[in-house]
Design a protein around this motif. Structure first.
Motif, PDB file in Angstrom:
ATOM      1  N   VAL A  93      51.624  94.530  42.780  1.00 24.70           N
ATOM      2  CA  VAL A  93      51.520  94.513  41.468  1.00 24.70           C
ATOM      3  C   VAL A  93      52.127  93.541  39.701  1.00 24.70           C
ATOM      4  N   ALA A  94      51.370  93.183  39.471  1.00 23.80           N
ATOM      5  CA  ALA A  94      51.744  92.379  38.784  1.00 23.80           C
ATOM      6  C   ALA A  94      51.722  92.256  37.327  1.00 23.80           C
ATOM      7  N   ILE A  95      52.475  92.465  36.271  1.00 17.65           N
ATOM      8  CA  ILE A  95      51.832  91.758  34.497  1.00 17.65           C
ATOM      9  C   ILE A  95      51.532  90.455  33.814  1.00 17.65           C
ATOM     10  N   GLY A  96      50.294  90.909  33.708  1.00 12.25           N
ATOM     11  CA  GLY A  96      49.443  89.932  32.970  1.00 12.25           C
ATOM     12  C   GLY A  96      49.390  90.324  31.743  1.00 12.25           C
ATOM     13  N   LEU A  97      48.755  88.886  30.473  1.00 13.80           N
ATOM     14  CA  LEU A  97      48.518  88.994  29.331  1.00 13.80           C
ATOM     15  C   LEU A  97      47.152  89.431  29.157  1.00 13.80           C
ATOM     16  N   ALA A  98      46.628  89.788  28.395  1.00 14.13           N
ATOM     17  CA  ALA A  98      45.081  89.580  27.914  1.00 14.13           C
ATOM     18  C   ALA A  98      45.243  89.310  26.098  1.00 14.13           C
ATOM     19  N   TRP A  99      44.769  88.443  25.341  1.00 17.31           N
ATOM     20  CA  TRP A  99      44.071  88.794  23.935  1.00 17.31           C
ATOM     21  C   TRP A  99      42.394  89.291  24.258  1.00 17.31           C
ATOM     22  N   THR A 100      42.752  90.513  22.971  1.00 11.57           N
ATOM     23  CA  THR A 100      41.398  91.481  22.437  1.00 11.57           C
ATOM     24  C   THR A 100      41.212  91.178  20.931  1.00 11.57           C
ATOM     25  N   PRO A 101      40.548  91.371  20.611  1.00 14.20           N
ATOM     26  CA  PRO A 101      39.738  91.177  19.013  1.00 14.20           C
ATOM     27  C   PRO A 101      41.332  92.008  18.138  1.00 14.20           C
ATOM     28  N   GLU A 116      42.921 101.182  32.189  1.00 17.62           N
ATOM     29  CA  GLU A 116      42.460 101.594  31.212  1.00 17.62           C
ATOM     30  C   GLU A 116      41.097 100.805  31.258  1.00 17.62           C
ATOM     31  N   GLY A 117      40.241 101.363  32.421  1.00 15.24           N
ATOM     32  CA  GLY A 117      39.425 101.187  33.165  1.00 15.24           C
ATOM     33  C   GLY A 117      38.156 101.070  31.813  1.00 15.24           C
ATOM     34  N   ALA A 118      37.876 101.882  30.655  1.00 17.47           N
ATOM     35  CA  ALA A 118      37.275 102.385  29.652  1.00 17.47           C
ATOM     36  C   ALA A 118      36.471 101.208  28.851  1.00 17.47           C
ATOM     37  N   ILE A 119      37.900 100.122  28.943  1.00 18.82           N
ATOM     38  CA  ILE A 119      37.701  99.063  28.103  1.00 18.82           C
ATOM     39  C   ILE A 119      37.830  98.043  28.734  1.00 18.82           C
ATOM     40  N   PRO A 120      36.383  97.169  28.696  1.00 20.67           N
ATOM     41  CA  PRO A 120      35.780  96.167  29.142  1.00 20.67           C
ATOM     42  C   PRO A 120      36.820  94.859  29.031  1.00 20.67           C
ATOM     43  N   LYS A 121      37.181  93.897  30.755  1.00 21.54           N
ATOM     44  CA  LYS A 121      38.098  93.150  30.282  1.00 21.54           C
ATOM     45  C   LYS A 121      37.107  92.098  31.330  1.00 21.54           C
ATOM     46  N   ASP A 122      37.798  90.479  30.457  1.00 26.86           N
ATOM     47  CA  ASP A 122      36.872  89.240  30.843  1.00 26.86           C
ATOM     48  C   ASP A 122      37.624  88.044  30.566  1.00 26.86           C
ATOM     49  N   GLY A 123      37.055  86.861  31.099  1.00 26.13           N
ATOM     50  CA  GLY A 123      38.462  85.569  31.387  1.00 26.13           C
ATOM     51  C   GLY A 123      38.397  85.392  32.016  1.00 26.13           C
ATOM     52  N   PRO A 124      39.491  83.519  32.021  1.00 24.90           N
ATOM     53  CA  PRO A 124      39.588  83.411  33.182  1.00 24.90           C
ATOM     54  C   PRO A 124      41.367  83.832  33.727  1.00 24.90           C
ATOM     55  N   SER A 125      41.925  84.057  32.154  1.00 29.65           N
ATOM     56  CA  SER A 125      43.028  83.770  32.357  1.00 29.65           C
ATOM     57  C   SER A 125      44.298  85.055  33.043  1.00 29.65           C
ATOM     58  N   ALA A 126      44.194  85.936  33.513  1.00 31.74           N
ATOM     59  CA  ALA A 126      44.038  86.615  34.265  1.00 31.74           C
ATOM     60  C   ALA A 126      44.545  86.207  35.375  1.00 31.74           C
ATOM     61  N   GLY A 127      43.625  85.370  35.907  1.00 33.94           N
ATOM     62  CA  GLY A 127      44.220  84.261  36.764  1.00 33.94           C
ATOM     63  C   GLY A 127      44.886  83.899  37.413  1.00 33.94           C
ATOM     64  N   ILE A 128      46.062  83.643  37.507  1.00 31.50           N
ATOM     65  CA  ILE A 128      47.480  83.679  37.696  1.00 31.50           C
ATOM     66  C   ILE A 128      48.126  84.849  38.001  1.00 31.50           C
ATOM     67  N   LEU A 162      58.943  90.039  33.830  1.00 35.96           N
ATOM     68  CA  LEU A 162      58.187  88.726  34.032  1.00 35.96           C
ATOM     69  C   LEU A 162      56.383  88.979  32.998  1.00 35.96           C
ATOM     70  N   ALA A 163      55.784  88.373  32.534  1.00 36.97           N
ATOM     71  CA  ALA A 163      54.592  87.921  32.174  1.00 36.97           C
ATOM     72  C   ALA A 163      54.131  87.300  32.270  1.00 36.97           C
ATOM     73  N   MET A 164      52.518  87.254  32.938  1.00 42.29           N
ATOM     74  CA  MET A 164      52.577  85.480  32.973  1.00 42.29           C
ATOM     75  C   MET A 164      50.693  85.830  32.314  1.00 42.29           C
ATOM     76  N   THR A 165      50.086  84.215  32.156  1.00 42.44           N
ATOM     77  CA  THR A 165      48.711  83.687  31.631  1.00 42.44           C
ATOM     78  C   THR A 165      48.162  82.984  32.086  1.00 42.44           C
ATOM     79  N   GLY A 166      47.034  82.762  32.672  1.00 48.98           N
ATOM     80  CA  GLY A 166      46.750  81.772  32.672  1.00 48.98           C
ATOM     81  C   GLY A 166      45.744  81.060  34.096  1.00 48.98           C
ATOM     82  N   GLU A 167      44.942  80.542  33.747  1.00 51.56           N
ATOM     83  CA  GLU A 167      43.654  80.161  34.817  1.00 51.56           C
ATOM     84  C   GLU A 167      44.494  79.081  36.007  1.00 51.56           C
ATOM     85  N   ILE A 168      43.627  79.709  37.038  1.00 53.05           N
ATOM     86  CA  ILE A 168      43.575  78.615  37.809  1.00 53.05           C
ATOM     87  C   ILE A 168      42.425  78.262  38.676  1.00 53.05           C
ATOM     88  N   ASP A 169      42.286  77.258  39.885  1.00 53.67           N
ATOM     89  CA  ASP A 169      41.245  76.490  40.244  1.00 53.67           C
ATOM     90  C   ASP A 169      42.054  76.297  41.543  1.00 53.67           C
TER      91      ASP A 169
END
Length: 540
Positions: free
Chosen positions: A354-362, A428-440, A459-466
């Motif tokens: 388990v890891a805690i991420g941060l997401a942006w929504t409208p 919260e499977g009823a809510i669509p989720k997208d974007g690369p920022s949950a990569g880390i 500790l929460a985190m956000t960031g795209e990875i390659d």
């Protein structure tokens, strides 16, 4: 009478406008000598002349000259959003120094209910200008902006000039609401028509199809609003100065409720007019905010307060109007609004996988608990990577990149690949989720699963990875950080490239959180799991 009115303004009309109106009078003269008003064309030209002469070619409101008065007005009308008000002040100052100068177009971008339209109305009052609001949501006809040519039956001018005519001023504050929700159709592209309206290099001579002459819009203070920036047509976005309005902090919502929402609701239901004092303690308002609303703005909060005020109005009438004071408490809130509607996702201790991420929504920022588990492979030679929680394409690709990096880092043997499959889930499977920022976040969840190590709590985190194990900058930092503070997070890990974005984060949030900036996956793993990650534990 019409001709005398024309003579009064002819000297201030542009050449093309003067030519058009003279041709109208000449045509009316010819028609008058024939069938007169009974002619079908007669009413067409009369209506055109009437509209032409009713436009405020030389009328404008005298603008407020004190920047301090403008700032004080904005402070009185709007709680919080200090950085936004500062930027608006910086934008208004040049207009005061040079009222005739051409300026850019402001665009307020933010979730619903944060006061984008209200900012426009407040700016109009502060500057002593008329206020116009035009909603563009669902508009799909270019004629709504430019009007119809007079040759069409039932032709009308566009809404832009219609509103300018109604306000009787050539320098109003004009708000185009929901500019990100226009639609292209077979009747034209309204966003293309808006280019001439909003471009400072062109709008000094805006040509409406119905008017058939240039009208000066350069003195109009145009403001646009949108919920999602990337939904604004690129050509329009290029012509606007974007100002982002984030969601309100809990303390700001409390202040707004006490200063604006409660008094307004009491007037609306008639309690103020009957000298009834209703006391909303802070704990009551905070309970409504936390348990009955889930929004970045205050629109739903206003509805809940009004709902309670209606109940109090009924209570006042039931007692024959004898009640003069009503004290609200948390128990009363539940009796009026029912059981709490929302249980906010607060930070909890993490476990394996388990890891805690941060997401942006409208609607503002949210925290995400990314969960991963092993499960037996269906077939010995077939590995399955199951991903659930309504994850969309970009997020799914980021998950695959995270899995590849984790396999390499944990030294997973090829024969181990087929022993166990992996299930990655985001609640919260009823809510669509997208974007690369949950990569880390996905990477740390999978790393915890493979090594049986538990991520650092709170500790929460956000960031795209390659695949080169870099952590790349992301967007929505301010909204994500606000969500972290609301959820009880203590530390936030961000990409190093996002460090300048903290400039826009309110000071009280920066003071309450510890920020850690990383640029590589190794740095992130050391922060999340400790320095001993040089030697990963074996897969189990």
């Amino acid at each position: 009478k019409r001709f005398h009115k024309f003579l009064e303004i002819k000297d201030i009309l542009p050449d093309d406008a003067r030519k058009v109106i003279v041709e109208d009078f000449e045509r009316l003269k010819i028609l008058g000598e024939g069938r007169g008003p009974s002619s079908a064309d007669y009413s067409v030209f009369i209506n055109h002349v009437d509209f032409f002469l009713s436009l405020p070619w030389n009328k404008e409101n005298e603008q407020e000259k004190s920047i301090e008065n403008v700032k004080n007005k904005l402070d009185d009308d709007i709680a919080g959003q200090d950085s936004v008000k500062q930027r608006i002040g910086d934008y208004i100052a040049p207009k005061m120094l040079n009222p005739k100068g051409r300026a850019g177009i402001l665009c307020f971008v933010g979730p619903p209910g944060v006061g984008k339209t209200y900012f426009g109305a407040s700016i109009a009052q502060a500057l002593n200008r008329k206020f116009i609001r035009m909603s563009l949501g669902g508009v799909s006809d270019e004629a709504e902006i430019r009007g119809h040519r007079r040759t069409y039956i039932g032709a009308l001018p566009g809404k832009v000039l219609q509103y300018i005519k109604q306000c009787e001023s050539k320098n109003p504050v004009f708000v185009f609401d929901e500019i990100d929700k226009m639609e292209r159709s077979s009747r034209g592209d309204p966003s293309a028509a808006l280019l001439e309206v909003l471009d400072p290099e062109q709008n000094h001579s805006f040509t409406d199809h119905y008017l058939d002459a240039g009208f000066d819009l350069s003195q109009v203070f145009f403001i646009c609003t949108a919920n999602v920036e990337h939904d604004i047509p690129p050509a329009l976005r290029d012509r606007m100065d974007i100002i982002r309005l984030p969601g309100y902090l809990e303390t700001e919502k409390l202040e707004i409720a006490k200063k604006f929402l409660v008094p307004k609701a009491l007037v609306e239901v008639g309690l103020t007019q009957n000298d009834v004092k209703v006391i909303f303690p802070d704990e009551v308002i905070l309970k409504i905010i936390r348990e009955y609303t889930r929004e970045a703005g205050v629109r739903d909060l206003a509805r809940r307060i009004t709902q309670i005020s209606r109940k109090n109005a009924g209570k006042f009438l039931q007692h024959g109007g004898s009640i003069k004071s009503i004290q609200m408490n948390p128990e009363t809130v539940e009796s009026f609004l029912g059981p709490p509607k929302h249980r906010r996702e607060d930070a909890k201790l993490t476990g394996v996988g388990v890891a805690i991420g941060l997401a942006w929504t409208p609607y503002g920022g949210e925290i995400l608990r990314v969960q991963s588990r092993f499960f037996p492979a269906v077939k010995k030679d077939e590995f399955t990577f199951s991903q659930t929680g309504l994850q969309k394409e970009v997020m799914l690709e980021a998950n695959k990149a995270a899995l590849t990096i984790v396999r390499n880092k944990t030294g997973q043997k090829e024969e181990d690949t087929w022993l166990k499959s992996i299930h990655l889930h985001i609640p919260e499977g009823a809510i669509p989720k997208d974007g690369p920022s949950a990569g880390i976040t996905t990477l740390c969840s999978l790393y915890s699963l493979f090594t049986r190590k538990i991520a650092k709590p709170f500790l929460a985190m956000t960031g795209e990875i390659d695949l080169e194990e870099n952590i790349l900058p992301i967007g929505g930092v301010k909204e994500k950080v606000i969500a972290a503070m609301r959820a009880g997070i203590k530390e936030v890990m961000l990409p190093s490239g996002n460090e300048p974005d903290l400039h826009d984060v309110p000071k009280e949030i920066k003071d309450s959180l510890k920020f850690i900036f990383v640029s590589t996956v190794d740095e992130a793993l050391n922060v999340v799991f400790g320095k001993e990650n040089k030697e990963p534990s074996p897969v189990s």
